[in-house]
Design an enzyme around this catalytic site. Sequence first.
Site, PDB file in Angstrom:
ATOM      1  CG  ASP A   1     -27.622   6.343 -57.000  1.00  0.00           C
ATOM      2  OD1 ASP A   1     -28.401   7.336 -57.034  1.00  0.00           O
ATOM      3  OD2 ASP A   1     -27.442   5.923 -58.164  1.00  0.00           O
TER       4      ASP A   1
ATOM      5  CD  GLU B   1     -30.897   9.345 -61.518  1.00  0.00           C
ATOM      6  OE1 GLU B   1     -31.712   9.214 -62.505  1.00  0.00           O
ATOM      7  OE2 GLU B   1     -29.883   9.324 -61.501  1.00  0.00           O
TER       8      GLU B   1
HETATM    9 NI    NI Z   1     -28.327  12.995 -61.063  1.00  0.00          NI
END
Ligand code: NI
Length: 400
Positions: free
Chosen positions: A78, A136
């Site tokens: 991401d 994340e």
């Molecule tokens: Ni990172």
Amino acid sequence: MKLKKLVQQVMEEVITLRRHLHQNPEVSGEEIETSRRIQQQLEAAEIPFKTGFAKTGVLGIIQGGKPGGTVALRADIDALPIQEENDHGFKSIVPGKMHACGHDAHTSMLVGVGKVLQQMKSEIEGTVLLVFQPAEEDAPVGGSQQMMDDGVFEEFKPDAIFGQHVWPDLPAGQVGVLPNEVMGASDRFAIRVKGSGGHASMPHQANDAIIVANHLISQLQTIVSRNTDPLDSAVLTIGKIEGGYRYNVIADQVLMEGTVRTFKSAVKEMVKERIAHIISGVEKSFGASIELEYLDGYPATVNTPEWAAQVKSSAQKVLGREATPAVSPSLGGEDFSRFLLQYPGAFYWLGTSVESTEKQYPLHDPRFKLNEEALSKGVELMTQLALDTLDKLSQKEEAC
Ligand code: NI
């Protein structure tokens, strides 16, 4: 030598993919096209894969020609809600979104690793899992726990899991690896003090929330200075305080917000418990009401010493004896920590500092850049690491 050659053959595709992802960033939970692109690449390389983990997560599966253990390699996919301020040819074309944490590089390197390993498949002893993880950056929820809840490791359980992160503080060709704690636990809290207001000249008729907050702040600071072992690490910061109306009015409410950073979970639990105790003591002694909202963030990222040592020796094998300088842990948070709570493994930093610039902009900066020279080193290291790990697992099996 054979490995270096295979790596060189995939690097053009790795760089092209990295630049494509960089131009088309998708933030946490929205990695639809990114996921599709990963799937296309795996399909083209004839690597079997499964989808449907944490919505956009992908699991590539390379089954070696010989029996053996299972090693998982993870990349986060991401981007961040940041407006890019670089002016290179593959600048983000999506307003307000940017791969400012290098996850574009992590993703493309893992695809490259998969392509190399797939070609060596017949010689591989065991299974390599390619774990493409979304969200994340969406702390404290993240994507790793959701992937595991969705059964990413149901069929193949990793004997060891590894993740790498680009690191602007180290030059290309160097790797930061630590035996235990790598990244900290990052929690967040809000405290609301409720007293009762009144005229500044008549304090006896009020319960001054600012005085209560003042005592509370002083006492909270003793958690790090008096309750934490000086050889452990903890930070308690109150970064925001808000309350009151004007100079001659006693404040009825104060809001405080802060963060707690720790490495050891026992220290974190102690800090959390002490915050609650101090609050209830101050509440009693001042007759005020105090509410605490504590949000647990990512846990600390703690390596398994054995597998951290493996990263170090594989890095030295691929990049030379001087490739693993001494580094200190970082108190930044990382969702890989949750994989490490379930499986042994290690998280390490891949040096990516840019040589041609005076200032290295840090991760999450709108001017963050990475040195693409480092990507072939990252692909080679991760591939070698997977092979060395499977080798070690086979040796262990034989010893049993
Ligand atoms: Ni990172």
